[in-house]
Every structure is written in structure tokens, then in C-alpha cells.
Design an enzyme around this catalytic site. Structure first.
Site, mmCIF file in Angstrom:
data_model
loop_
_atom_site.group_PDB
_atom_site.id
_atom_site.type_symbol
_atom_site.label_atom_id
_atom_site.label_comp_id
_atom_site.label_asym_id
_atom_site.label_seq_id
_atom_site.Cartn_x
_atom_site.Cartn_y
_atom_site.Cartn_z
ATOM 1 N N THR A 28 9.128 3.531 9.950
ATOM 2 C CA THR A 28 8.048 3.909 9.050
ATOM 3 C C THR A 28 7.357 5.127 9.629
ATOM 4 O O THR A 28 7.247 5.262 10.842
ATOM 5 C CB THR A 28 7.082 2.739 8.748
ATOM 6 O OG1 THR A 28 6.279 3.088 7.624
ATOM 7 C CG2 THR A 28 6.182 2.395 9.917
ATOM 8 N N CYS A 34 -3.316 2.617 9.645
ATOM 9 C CA CYS A 34 -2.402 1.530 9.296
ATOM 10 C C CYS A 34 -1.707 1.016 10.556
ATOM 11 O O CYS A 34 -1.621 1.719 11.548
ATOM 12 C CB CYS A 34 -1.330 2.016 8.329
ATOM 13 S SG CYS A 34 -1.957 2.686 6.794
ATOM 14 N N HIS A 51 4.317 -2.186 6.943
ATOM 15 C CA HIS A 51 3.353 -1.097 7.129
ATOM 16 C C HIS A 51 2.045 -1.557 6.476
ATOM 17 O O HIS A 51 1.866 -1.437 5.270
ATOM 18 C CB HIS A 51 3.912 0.167 6.472
ATOM 19 C CG HIS A 51 3.081 1.397 6.657
ATOM 20 N ND1 HIS A 51 3.649 2.623 6.887
ATOM 21 C CD2 HIS A 51 1.750 1.616 6.642
ATOM 22 C CE1 HIS A 51 2.685 3.534 7.003
ATOM 23 N NE2 HIS A 51 1.527 2.949 6.839
#
Lengths: 167, 213
Positions: A28, A34, A51
Site C-alpha cells: 500500500t 493512516c 489500509h
């Protein structure tokens, strides 16, 4: 948009999740506040990555929720999907990265501290399911791109200013 | 029901006009700072997923200089002014009058260049927002802008947090300022205005556009 992709790398977008089996890798990109959480079964070489954007699904203000967006629901869903694929719930382990504070403000509401809150929520979610965190790289103020190899169980972390490292 | 489902084409036109007026003022300000002609694009108003939002700025791993501020007051939301690194180099060169300056080769970035970008973001977003405030007659209080040089995914996701509690989509008002005659698309700056979900009704009401139809 047509994009050439390495067939062995599964990409996970923001507020999304997926599962891979070796020899595929899972990645990712651009984690800021995040958190990227990886849950894996070492022997079966299976891994899932979520994520996560927000700490808790109680923050959702609309009816149907995207489970991958919130730490609490994402971890449960990740474990469910791994078990369906043949992972053993009792031996799952986790690694995580992200939760940075990208912008500095003088006044900070709750949203300004979202990175640390996401990290805490992921820790709690994993602890509830008795999944140990083997390694982590959290906090700071850099964006991260992460890639996990279910074969070696190494998490590769790339930042703009601090280079790459494996944990 | 999601706020996005209530948006019709008239609403999108209104948002486009907001982008138009804001960016026109910002372009004038930029032109004044750099003492040269600046072109602006026709604003784009799009309903995008979060991943598509990242693609608008070159993909989640693209490294950019971004100035971010929060809007408070009658309308709340997030605003970004995003420059590619070559564009940052160019704008700093023009501001400090040194053509040999290269932003990308600085490590860490100097106080001077960070301050230039911060000020650029400050002036441009200020002129964008004050024109928006005049146009709508709404009170807008921008926060002190904050600058970061990092991946698009890491920076933009922060502006999506409020939206993400309500929706998996964002309405973004995207305008581009560009050096005159630059067809390459490299010397440009993007403005992204991301009103919070509750703010759309306020904006539309202020301009006399019905929201329940």
C-alpha cells in the site's frame, strides 16, 4: 487509466484491504496518518493488509460502512478472510506502519491527532484477538509506502527522506 | 442518504463557479508575486473515490510540496495547494531571483525555500478564499497554512478525514494555475478545495440554490 503492474504485487488502496499468498507481495502506498496493518500466518505464507483511515467505526455518520476504513472493523474482517483462506487463527501475527502526523498546527482538535489514535486503535484491535505485534514503525512525520512478503514475513518500508528499511 | 446523492448538475456548476472565481483571484496574486503571466484552467468539479483523488495529484507515491489549511467559520473544509517539485523549484527561483536554485537537490530543505513555499501557499489560498467569502457572503476563517513535502497519499488523506466519516467519495473542486505557454504540465500548481459534507448546503443556500430538489 491503463497501468502496467507487476502481477506479483497486489496493491491495496486507501480504506481498502486484501489477502495474498506467496509468492505474491502486498503493498500500500502513501500512508500518512493512516495505518497499514498486516496480519499473517507464517507457515501458510498467507498475509492480509488493511489500509486503515479512522480509529473506530462509531465515527461513521452514515448507515452502511466500509469495514476496511476503521481499525476495529478492519482487523476483524482481515482475520475472518484469512481464516476462510486457510490461515489458523491461533498462530496469526501482525506488523504495522503509519500513523504519522503530517502537518503541524498550533491548535489541534481530535482530528489533528488522528495518527496516534489510529495506532492505538490497531493495537487494541489486535490485542482483543490475541494477535501479537512482531514489529512496527509508527508515528513521526513522514509518509510511508509499505510492502509485505508473506514468504519472508518482512515488511519493507519506504519513506521520502529516510530511505528504506525492513522490519 | 449520502450527501453526494443530492448533488445535481446545477450544484456542480455552482461549485465550478466557486473554483473559477477563487482560482482567478489566486492567479492574479501569483502573477503579481512572480511578475509574469499565469494561466488558469477551467475548474473541474468531480465526485471521486479516495483513490481517484490521489490520482488527480499524480498518484499516492508521487512526492509533492503541499500547503494545507483547514477552513473554519460558516463553511468548513480542507484546502490544498499542491506543487510538483519542478514547479516548486521554478516558483522559488522566481521569488528569490536565483535561476540556479534547485529545490529537489536540497537535503534537508533550507529555511528560505520552505518559507517561500509557505508564503506562496498562504497568499494564494488567502486570495482564493477571500474571493469565495465575498462571492457567497459567508464568513470563512482559514487556519494558518501548514507546509509538507511528502507523498500525495500521505498528505491528501489528511484532508479526507472529515469526509471519510460520512462517505467513501469526495467532491473536489480542482483548479490548475500554470506558467503561461508551458504545455508540459510540469510547471503548475493544483488547488483542491474539499468542503466538509455539511458545508455544501450552506454554500448552495448562500447562493440561492435549492438543495432539496
Amino acid at each position: 487509466m491503463v497501468e502496467l503492474r507487476d502481477p506479483h504485487i497486489v496493491k491495496v488502496g486507501i480504506a481498502d484491504m486484501n489477502i495474498v499468498k506467496s509468492p505474491s507481495l502486498i503493498r500500500t502506498s502513501g500512508l500518512g496518518s493512516c495505518v497499514g496493518v498486516i496480519v499473517y500466518d507464517e507457515k501458510k505464507e498467507l498475509a492480509g493488509l488493511a489500509h486503515v483511515m479512522l480509529p473506530d467505526s462509531s465515527l461513521a455518520k452514515s448507515g452502511s460502512i466500509n469495514t476496511a476504513k476503521f481499525a476495529d472493523t478492519a482487523i476483524k474482517e482481515l482475520v475472518n478472510r484469512l481464516v476462510i483462506k486457510g490461515a489458523r487463527a491461533s498462530v496469526l501475527k501482525a506488523k504495522m506502519a503509519g500513523g504519522a502526523q503530517m502537518f503541524q498546527f498550533f491548535s489541534g482538535g481530535d482530528m489533528m491527532r488522528i495518527g496516534p489514535r489510529n495506532v492505538e486503535a490497531v493495537r487494541k484491535g489486535l490485542a482483543n484477538l490475541n494477535i501479537p505485534i512482531i514489529a512496527e514503525d509508527v508515528g513521526g512525520n513522514s509518509g510511508r509506502t509499505i510492502e509485505f512478503n508473506p514468504k519472508t514475513c518482512l515488511l519493507n518500508i519506504r519513506t521520502v527522506n529516510k530511505g528504506t528499511r525492513n522490519i | 442518504m449520502s450527501f453526494i446523492e443530492k448533488i445535481n448538475s446545477l450544484h456542480l456548476d455552482v461549485l465550478k463557479e466557486i473554483g473559477n472565481i477563487g482560482a482567478a483571484h489566486a492567479a492574479t496574486a501569483l502573477s503579481g508575486i512572480l511578475n509574469q503571466k499565469i494561466e488558469m484552467s477551467v475548474p473541474n468539479v468531480r465526485i471521486v473515490s479516495f483513490d481517484q483523488m490521489m490520482e488527480l495529484a499524480g498518484g499516492p507515491e508521487n512526492v509533492v510540496a503541499s500547503v494545507f489549511l483547514r477552513l473554519e467559520g460558516d463553511v468548513t473544509g480542507s484546502m490544498f495547494f499542491i506543487l510538483s517539485l519542478p514547479a516548486a523549484t521554478y516558483f522559488i527561483q522566481q521569488m528569490i531571483g536565483n535561476d540556479s536554485f534547485i529545490f529537489e537537490s536540497e537535503s534537508p530543505h533550507s529555511e528560505m525555500s520552505l518559507s517561500c513555499l509557505q508564503e506562496l501557499g498562504n497568499i494564494l489560498s488567502g486570495s482564493y478564499l477571500s474571493s469565495l467569502s465575498d462571492f457567497t457572503n459567508l464568513y470563512l476563517y482559514p487556519s494558518v497554512p501548514s507546509l509538507t513535502i511528502d507523498m500525495v497519499g500521505a498528505t491528501i488523506s489528511f484532508g479526507l478525514l472529515e469526509l471519510s466519516q460520512v462517505s467513501d467519495y469526495a467532491i473536489v473542486i480542482d483548479t490548475v494555475l500554470e506558467k503561461e505557454g508551458d504545455g508540459s504540465g510540469a510547471m503548475n500548481g493544483h488547488f483542491f478545495l474539499l468542503p466538509d459534507p455539511d458545508s455544501f448546503e450552506v454554500i448552495f443556500n448562500s447562493l440561492g440554490v435549492a438543495t432539496d430538489g
